[in-house]
Design a protein around this motif. Structure first.
Motif, mmCIF file in Angstrom:
data_model
loop_
_atom_site.group_PDB
_atom_site.id
_atom_site.type_symbol
_atom_site.label_atom_id
_atom_site.label_comp_id
_atom_site.label_asym_id
_atom_site.label_seq_id
_atom_site.Cartn_x
_atom_site.Cartn_y
_atom_site.Cartn_z
ATOM 1 N N GLY A 85 0.821 -1.199 0.000
ATOM 2 C CA GLY A 85 0.000 0.000 0.000
ATOM 3 C C GLY A 85 0.856 1.250 0.000
ATOM 4 O O GLY A 85 2.079 1.197 -0.186
ATOM 5 N N PRO A 86 0.238 2.421 0.201
ATOM 6 C CA PRO A 86 0.964 3.691 0.117
ATOM 7 C C PRO A 86 2.146 3.766 1.080
ATOM 8 O O PRO A 86 2.041 3.396 2.239
ATOM 9 C CB PRO A 86 -0.106 4.724 0.486
ATOM 10 C CG PRO A 86 -1.410 4.073 0.159
ATOM 11 C CD PRO A 86 -1.207 2.619 0.454
ATOM 12 N N ASN A 87 3.260 4.230 0.566
ATOM 13 C CA ASN A 87 4.444 4.511 1.369
ATOM 14 C C ASN A 87 5.025 5.826 0.855
ATOM 15 O O ASN A 87 6.086 5.864 0.232
ATOM 16 C CB ASN A 87 5.467 3.378 1.248
ATOM 17 C CG ASN A 87 6.683 3.578 2.155
ATOM 18 O OD1 ASN A 87 6.735 4.504 2.961
ATOM 19 N ND2 ASN A 87 7.681 2.713 2.012
ATOM 20 N N PRO A 88 4.292 6.934 1.060
ATOM 21 C CA PRO A 88 4.648 8.205 0.426
ATOM 22 C C PRO A 88 6.029 8.725 0.778
ATOM 23 O O PRO A 88 6.620 9.466 -0.004
ATOM 24 C CB PRO A 88 3.558 9.167 0.922
ATOM 25 C CG PRO A 88 2.997 8.530 2.139
ATOM 26 C CD PRO A 88 3.095 7.061 1.909
ATOM 27 N N MET A 89 6.560 8.339 1.936
ATOM 28 C CA MET A 89 7.876 8.837 2.344
ATOM 29 C C MET A 89 9.004 7.862 2.023
ATOM 30 O O MET A 89 10.159 8.134 2.325
ATOM 31 C CB MET A 89 7.869 9.146 3.840
ATOM 32 C CG MET A 89 6.999 10.308 4.210
ATOM 33 S SD MET A 89 7.091 10.701 5.977
ATOM 34 C CE MET A 89 6.230 9.284 6.678
ATOM 35 N N GLY A 90 8.673 6.710 1.432
ATOM 36 C CA GLY A 90 9.701 5.714 1.153
ATOM 37 C C GLY A 90 10.347 5.199 2.419
ATOM 38 O O GLY A 90 11.570 5.008 2.484
ATOM 39 N N LEU A 91 9.543 4.967 3.440
ATOM 40 C CA LEU A 91 10.069 4.533 4.739
ATOM 41 C C LEU A 91 10.726 3.165 4.643
ATOM 42 O O LEU A 91 10.245 2.267 3.938
ATOM 43 C CB LEU A 91 8.940 4.495 5.769
ATOM 44 C CG LEU A 91 8.330 5.843 6.160
ATOM 45 C CD1 LEU A 91 7.112 5.633 7.040
ATOM 46 C CD2 LEU A 91 9.363 6.718 6.861
ATOM 47 N N GLN A 92 11.800 2.997 5.391
ATOM 48 C CA GLN A 92 12.532 1.744 5.459
ATOM 49 C C GLN A 92 12.725 1.360 6.918
ATOM 50 O O GLN A 92 12.688 2.229 7.803
ATOM 51 C CB GLN A 92 13.900 1.883 4.770
ATOM 52 C CG GLN A 92 13.817 2.185 3.287
ATOM 53 C CD GLN A 92 13.138 1.073 2.503
ATOM 54 O OE1 GLN A 92 13.384 -0.108 2.767
ATOM 55 N NE2 GLN A 92 12.297 1.439 1.546
ATOM 56 N N PRO A 93 12.941 0.058 7.232
ATOM 57 C CA PRO A 93 13.167 -0.358 8.616
ATOM 58 C C PRO A 93 14.341 0.410 9.233
ATOM 59 O O PRO A 93 15.376 0.605 8.599
ATOM 60 C CB PRO A 93 13.491 -1.848 8.490
ATOM 61 C CG PRO A 93 12.839 -2.271 7.223
ATOM 62 C CD PRO A 93 12.943 -1.092 6.307
ATOM 63 N N GLY A 94 14.119 0.875 10.442
ATOM 64 C CA GLY A 94 15.158 1.643 11.127
ATOM 65 C C GLY A 94 15.002 3.138 10.989
ATOM 66 O O GLY A 94 15.583 3.900 11.760
ATOM 67 N N ASP A 95 14.231 3.590 9.997
ATOM 68 C CA ASP A 95 13.926 5.018 9.906
ATOM 69 C C ASP A 95 13.137 5.437 11.144
ATOM 70 O O ASP A 95 12.433 4.628 11.758
ATOM 71 C CB ASP A 95 13.079 5.314 8.665
ATOM 72 C CG ASP A 95 13.891 5.322 7.377
ATOM 73 O OD1 ASP A 95 15.134 5.362 7.457
ATOM 74 O OD2 ASP A 95 13.274 5.272 6.296
ATOM 75 N N GLN A 96 13.238 6.695 11.485
ATOM 76 C CA GLN A 96 12.494 7.228 12.622
ATOM 77 C C GLN A 96 11.746 8.490 12.202
ATOM 78 O O GLN A 96 12.234 9.271 11.381
ATOM 79 C CB GLN A 96 13.434 7.562 13.783
ATOM 80 C CG GLN A 96 14.078 6.361 14.446
ATOM 81 C CD GLN A 96 14.913 6.765 15.644
ATOM 82 O OE1 GLN A 96 15.755 7.669 15.566
ATOM 83 N NE2 GLN A 96 14.672 6.131 16.777
#
Length: 316
Positions: A85-96
């Motif tokens: 689904g949507p991931n507008p910020m391109g988040l990855q594991p470990g991001d805060q």
């Protein structure tokens, strides 16, 4: 033999009830609890990201109860990336990202990963405070269901914070029950502030400490039109197009014979589930709802004994 145009008309109209039956909606005025329009409003069905209305309210209630800081950074769990689904910020594991920015991304951008991170963090904190072991996601969802039960959402069962219909996560609600939670959350001025934003600049901190900025756009195309000041969109293959909106008008002020002033608030809540054109349908239902409300007012706001004409939302 029937003319060909009559045959075609018969074939086309034969499918209209079936197409209409796929949709549910309810229109009500929030201060009077008056139901103005409804169709299939008690039908159980998936509601996609309208789940997040309840989820974010649980987060905000927890923030208030625990006196947590909205600027606190929370991590993106590894499991969140499997959602899709949507991931507008391109988040990855470990991001805060901060609790506040995660709320903006979840509500404006319908970000499932940000919502998962929020529910994981709050669920963990609830388990720590209760000094018990458990699954943070299930703990969080249990809070969602506790809130829905308190609001009288008897035909609702939440299975996730995000609303995706995957495996165990297949929950359900109704147009009437979603209207209940909409009335409740819009009584919270803090919640209302989030959902009326057209866009918001937020930031993410990578595991290496680099900060990147992103502007999340509100998916509610009606925001700012027809007096709309919230609330949330949703869409999945199973749920179809879903929309929950609040349309606000200035209160009606009337001087009474005894010298007192009567103030009647005006907020129209519209919930549409399983639509093929949610914004088009909302553009029809909003003026129809206000017209029905004005007609009720012209008659002196008579009180009906029919429970079906009211959807009472308790003050919690």
């Amino acid at each position: 033999m029937k003319p060909i145009f009559l045959i075609l008309f018969t074939l086309l109209t034969a499918f209209l009830p079936l197409a209409q039956a796929k949709e549910s909606y309810l229109v009500m005025e929030a201060h009077s609890n008056r139901v103005l329009l409804a169709y299939n409003s008690e039908q159980k069905r998936p509601v996609a990201s309208l789940n997040k209305i309840t989820s974010v309210k649980v987060v905000l209630d927890w923030v208030k109860a625990s006196q947590a800081n909205l600027t606190t950074l929370i991590p993106v769990p590894q499991a969140a990336l499997a959602l899709g689904g949507p991931n507008p910020m391109g988040l990855q594991p470990g991001d805060q990202l901060s609790i506040r920015d995660a709320i903006y991304s979840a509500m404006l951008g319908s970000d499932n990963i940000a919502m998962f991170a929020l529910s994981q963090h709050v669920g963990q904190q609830l388990l720590i405070r209760r000094q018990i072991a458990g699954d943070p996601q299930k703990t969080f969802v249990a809070e969602m269901n506790t809130l829905s039960k308190a609001l009288g959402m008897r035909r609702t069962k939440f299975k996730s914070s995000h609303g995706l219909e995957v495996g165990y996560w297949k929950g359900h609600s109704t147009a009437a029950d979603i209207a209940r939670i909409c009335v409740h959350v819009m009584r919270d001025t803090g919640f209302g502030f989030y959902v009326k934003q057209r866009s918001r600049k937020i930031s993410v901190v990578s595991p290496g400490g680099q900060r990147r900025s992103f502007t999340v756009q509100n998916t509610n195309k009606l925001l700012g039109q027809l007096n709309v000041n919230g609330i949330k969109t949703g869409m999945t293959a199973e749920a179809g197009q879903c929309l929950a909106i609040n349309a606000h008008k200035s209160p009606l002020v009337k001087k009474l014979e005894d010298g007192k002033t009567q103030i009647r608030g005006r907020d129209l809540v519209v919930v549409i589930l399983g639509s093929s054109d949610r914004f088009g349908r909302a553009r029809q239902l909003i003026p129809q709802g206000w017209n029905a409300f004005d007609q009720w007012g012209a008659a002196g706001y008579p009180i009906s004994e029919s429970r079906r004409e009211y959807l009472v939302v308790p003050q919690l």
